[in-house]
Design an enzyme around this catalytic site. Sequence first.
Site: not given
Ligand code: 2PG
Ligand code: MG
Length: 431
Positions: A210, A247, A292, A320, A345, A374-375
């Site tokens: 990221e 997080d 988080e 999350d 998301k 997202r990552s």
């Molecule tokens: C998270 C996301 C973004 P990923 O865990 O909050 O940082 O990661 O998109 O890999 O789930």
């Molecule tokens: Mg997260």
Amino acid sequence: MNPSRIASLKLRQILDSRGRPTVEADVILHDGSLGRASVPSGASTGKYEVRELRDGDAESYESYGVQSVVATALQACEGQMQGVDALDQTAVDATLRWIDGTPDLGRVGANPILALSLATARAAAAHVRQPLHVYLRSLVPGVAPSMPMPMTNILSGGAHAGGGMDFQDFLAMPVGATTYSQALEWIARVRSAAARLMAQEGRVTLLADEGGLSPGFESAEQALTLMVRAIEAARLRPGHDMAITIDVAASQLYVEEQRCYHLRRAGRELTSDAMMSYVFDLCGKYPIVSVEDPFDQDDWEAWQSFTRKLGDRSLQLVGDDFFATNAQRLASGIERQVANAVLIKVNQNGTLSGTLDVMALARKAGYATVVSARSGETEDSFIADLAVATGAGQIKIGSVRNSERQSKYNQLLRIEEEAGLTFAAFMHKRR
Ligand code: 2PG
Ligand code: MG
């Protein structure tokens, strides 16, 4: 033919910021209005997210290809979507869900479905000749738009940095800033200061997924100490001007058979209770205002006890993987009084309307909302407009590096200039 109805669709394979295929959709209306959107992809994905489909052909992009996924999705969707009014987003998304027919969108694939859902909203905005954030406001009547408070990745670990640190994200939140552009400038200063400090210590300053730094510290304490030093080096007051958020992404650390959390870098194994005390103590020692996913997505008891333990303490607790932008999961959380914030998301949910429903539920219950990237991202800046239009209050985009992140940060600068909206204050700010 009604000019706002869908005339045709296109779906294609493009590449995301990790160099992996993802889906882009074009939706064209009868008046020629075009809407285009592409979808992101996670690395630390939760098990309650809707289902992203891949071709699984080892000969193409190491099985990550979506060439046949988009071909099949186009076939399934085009006939049914033609004639649907793009101005009726609820009908658009209901049709997409009906075409798929499964709760996790695993038949047609959540990735093409979300691309079509978002592209249709863009086409509708083009049709009414409004900027996207203005059009999106019409989907959430009565909600006051605002510029979101960013929480920005500075240090990365977990699945975004080869497991280099146990906790996934250490982020900076400019709680003392009074405008979005000031917030962004402060964040950029802290990000640069962190890189300078690391270089002085002889650490590598290469970028994680990221755009954050990945110092590979053994402990969260080391990472948090560096965060505080970087804030000070940026001539800001830790906690007052710039706070810290984390997080943990604890679903990645949980070993189900042993019912404990493995902090591999730190060489520690923690039960849910021990994890709870550990995170609680960290929040006391460092200027952390938001946590988080400190527990696994199925560890309801730990989530519930931790929320109780917080009592009046002003800490934001964000779900999350735990809530997965899923209305049922959030409703259970609200009912059981678990957490006080939800990460939003779009690709965990699968459609724009479904995402707006989750946000409405959170608003009603007084839960804070953090719209998140997202990552694995694309240059699409949809979530910037979404966060503004829904008055989400907060946004999490990744670091202030790499164009797939800057496209969102920069879009927010444009909206700030154009719309003169108020900057959302952070509710859980410590007194
Ligand atoms: C998270 C996301 C973004 P990923 O865990 O909050 O940082 O990661 O998109 O890999 O789930
Ligand atoms: Mg997260």
